[in-house]
Motif scaffolding. Structure first.
Motif, mmCIF file in Angstrom:
data_model
loop_
_atom_site.group_PDB
_atom_site.id
_atom_site.type_symbol
_atom_site.label_atom_id
_atom_site.label_comp_id
_atom_site.label_asym_id
_atom_site.label_seq_id
_atom_site.Cartn_x
_atom_site.Cartn_y
_atom_site.Cartn_z
ATOM 1 N N ILE A 66 0.949 -1.264 0.098
ATOM 2 C CA ILE A 66 -0.043 0.063 0.050
ATOM 3 C C ILE A 66 0.833 1.285 -0.151
ATOM 4 C CG2 ILE A 66 -1.724 1.431 1.285
ATOM 5 C CD1 ILE A 66 -2.755 -1.289 2.332
ATOM 6 N N GLY A 67 1.984 1.186 0.904
ATOM 7 C CA GLY A 67 2.904 2.185 0.913
ATOM 8 C C GLY A 67 3.426 2.532 -0.418
ATOM 9 N N LEU A 68 3.737 1.615 -1.127
ATOM 10 C CA LEU A 68 4.576 1.860 -2.336
ATOM 11 C C LEU A 68 3.604 2.500 -3.413
ATOM 12 C CD1 LEU A 68 7.234 1.553 -3.835
ATOM 13 C CD2 LEU A 68 6.549 -0.574 -4.518
ATOM 14 N N LEU A 69 2.399 2.110 -3.383
ATOM 15 C CA LEU A 69 1.454 2.510 -4.190
ATOM 16 C C LEU A 69 1.186 3.817 -4.076
ATOM 17 C CD1 LEU A 69 -0.904 -0.582 -4.944
ATOM 18 C CD2 LEU A 69 0.932 0.278 -6.564
ATOM 19 N N GLY A 70 1.075 4.090 -2.799
ATOM 20 C CA GLY A 70 0.535 5.417 -2.223
ATOM 21 C C GLY A 70 1.510 6.527 -2.681
ATOM 22 N N ALA A 71 2.882 6.030 -2.303
ATOM 23 C CA ALA A 71 4.033 6.883 -2.416
ATOM 24 C C ALA A 71 3.918 7.197 -3.858
ATOM 25 C CB ALA A 71 5.163 6.492 -1.918
ATOM 26 N N ASP B 93 -5.268 13.811 -3.581
ATOM 27 C CA ASP B 93 -6.230 14.302 -2.671
ATOM 28 C C ASP B 93 -6.730 13.252 -1.736
ATOM 29 O OD1 ASP B 93 -5.823 17.019 -3.407
ATOM 30 O OD2 ASP B 93 -7.684 16.853 -4.430
ATOM 31 N N LEU B 94 -7.178 12.023 -2.596
ATOM 32 C CA LEU B 94 -7.654 10.841 -1.878
ATOM 33 C C LEU B 94 -6.510 10.123 -0.848
ATOM 34 C CD1 LEU B 94 -9.644 9.145 -4.528
ATOM 35 C CD2 LEU B 94 -10.667 10.086 -2.535
ATOM 36 N N LEU B 95 -5.367 10.021 -1.517
ATOM 37 C CA LEU B 95 -4.439 9.794 -0.549
ATOM 38 C C LEU B 95 -3.951 10.526 0.557
ATOM 39 C CD1 LEU B 95 -1.950 8.234 -3.357
ATOM 40 C CD2 LEU B 95 -3.070 6.773 -1.689
ATOM 41 N N ALA B 96 -4.000 11.822 0.444
ATOM 42 C CA ALA B 96 -3.918 12.672 1.451
ATOM 43 C C ALA B 96 -4.830 12.557 2.738
ATOM 44 C CB ALA B 96 -3.885 14.022 0.799
ATOM 45 N N VAL B 97 -6.094 12.348 1.994
ATOM 46 C CA VAL B 97 -7.252 12.135 3.365
ATOM 47 C C VAL B 97 -6.728 10.818 4.017
ATOM 48 C CG1 VAL B 97 -9.524 11.566 3.371
ATOM 49 C CG2 VAL B 97 -9.058 13.392 1.823
ATOM 50 N N VAL C 81 -3.675 -1.962 6.773
ATOM 51 C CA VAL C 81 -4.096 -0.599 6.392
ATOM 52 C C VAL C 81 -3.495 0.576 7.156
ATOM 53 C CG1 VAL C 81 -6.176 0.986 6.167
ATOM 54 C CG2 VAL C 81 -6.238 -1.350 5.585
ATOM 55 N N VAL C 82 -3.449 0.303 8.351
ATOM 56 C CA VAL C 82 -2.690 1.458 9.390
ATOM 57 C C VAL C 82 -1.109 1.366 8.989
ATOM 58 C CG1 VAL C 82 -1.949 1.892 11.532
ATOM 59 C CG2 VAL C 82 -4.296 0.818 11.380
ATOM 60 N N GLN C 83 -0.791 0.418 8.911
ATOM 61 C CA GLN C 83 0.918 0.286 8.313
ATOM 62 C C GLN C 83 1.036 1.228 7.003
ATOM 63 O OE1 GLN C 83 4.148 -1.648 9.048
ATOM 64 N NE2 GLN C 83 3.316 -0.882 11.116
ATOM 65 N N GLY C 84 0.024 1.063 6.159
ATOM 66 C CA GLY C 84 0.343 1.427 4.613
ATOM 67 C C GLY C 84 0.025 3.041 4.887
ATOM 68 N N ALA D 145 3.853 4.031 6.019
ATOM 69 C CA ALA D 145 4.740 3.444 4.569
ATOM 70 C C ALA D 145 4.756 4.484 3.766
ATOM 71 C CB ALA D 145 4.379 2.282 4.478
ATOM 72 N N THR D 146 3.464 4.978 3.198
ATOM 73 C CA THR D 146 3.074 5.982 2.307
ATOM 74 C C THR D 146 4.323 7.060 2.155
ATOM 75 O OG1 THR D 146 1.164 5.283 1.784
ATOM 76 C CG2 THR D 146 1.812 7.388 1.171
ATOM 77 N N GLU D 147 4.217 7.627 3.520
ATOM 78 C CA GLU D 147 5.050 8.912 3.935
ATOM 79 C C GLU D 147 6.562 8.279 3.831
ATOM 80 O OE1 GLU D 147 4.018 11.768 3.604
ATOM 81 O OE2 GLU D 147 1.953 10.975 3.376
#
Length: 250
Positions: free
Chosen positions: A49-54, A66-70, A121-124, A127-129
């Motif tokens: 999740i973090g890699l995709l989110g980053a 915006d969705l990822l920021a929320v 989900v919490v870790q993601g 990990a995104t940041e």
């Protein structure tokens, strides 16, 4: 005399921690295995999740950003325990209501799957940041050179960005792994038989609270020490070839 007293005090504690009944050591080890399963699964899911989110935050469109920021803001702002209760009970109930409305039967999600999903989900969010910051730390010249040679985005990520950002990401990822191992204890509130719940049950049955909670603390400490060695080795490998990254000083 002090040695005799110490030995006589250790005897009952060791009996309580024996692996076979009436000892509770086997229960604690079973809880430890369950905790590690949840932590490994949640950490892996969080990395994905973090890699995709980053990448979404860095290169996605305005809506995705915006969705990822929320997502990252809410997850990092709300305590993990509340998120676990919401995701474990509310989301499962909403899913079952949807299935019943569509004419399907209710499903029962296993504790392991639910625990991995919730903590993942919490870790993601974290990990995104961590990964976003690590990607930004990669020298821009390396990426520009790869693009100048016509390297496609997936190859650029696989050969340049991901290997180069690993050294920057590992310290933060090491912290996230330790958080994942400790956050498994929160799953005791939903009845999952991880280490903390097994410890509470053993202590409640025997009234030997000090013995069992100290034993559980030592197990968590052992995980932390082993994890530190592993991530330290990974970081040294990731930094090979960098100036001042010789193995003698680390």
């Amino acid at each position: 005399m002090e040695g005799l007293i110490t030995a006589s005090g250790l005897g009952p504690a060791l009996d309580l921690l024996a692996l076979s009944p009436p000892g509770w050591g086997g229960n604690l080890l079973r809880g430890l295995v369950n905790s590690m399963q949840i932590a490994l699964g949640a950490f892996g899911l969080g990395l994905l999740i973090g890699l995709l989110g980053a990448y979404g935050k860095l290169y996605g469109g305005p809506v995705i950003r915006d969705l990822l920021a929320v997502y990252t803001t809410i997850v990092r702002a709300v305590p993990e325990l509340i998120l676990i209760l919401i995701l474990y009970f509310a989301v499962t109930d909403a899913l079952n209501q949807f299935l019943v409305a569509q004419g399907y039967g209710r499903i029962q999600i296993s504790g392991v799957v639910a625990g991995i999903a919730v903590l993942g989900v919490v870790q993601g969010a974290y990990a995104t940041e961590v990964l976003r910051g690590a990607i930004l730390a990669v020298p821009a010249g390396q990426i520009e050179a790869a693009r100048a040679f016509g390297m496609p985005p997936l190859m650029l990520a696989r050969r340049i960005t991901l290997p180069a950002m690993l050294a920057f990401a590992l310290p933060g990822l090491a912290n996230l792994w330790l958080i994942a191992t400790k956050d498994t204890a929160l799953l005791a509130v939903v009845g999952f038989g991880e280490l903390t719940l097994e410890t509470r049950q053993a202590a409640g049955s025997t009234k030997a609270y000090f013995t069992f909670f100290v034993a559980a603390g030592l197990l968590y400490l052992l995980i932390s020490l082993i994890s530190g060695r592993v991530f330290g080795w990974l970081e040294r490998r990731a930094r090979r070839g960098e100036p001042g990254a010789g193995g003698g000083g680390r």
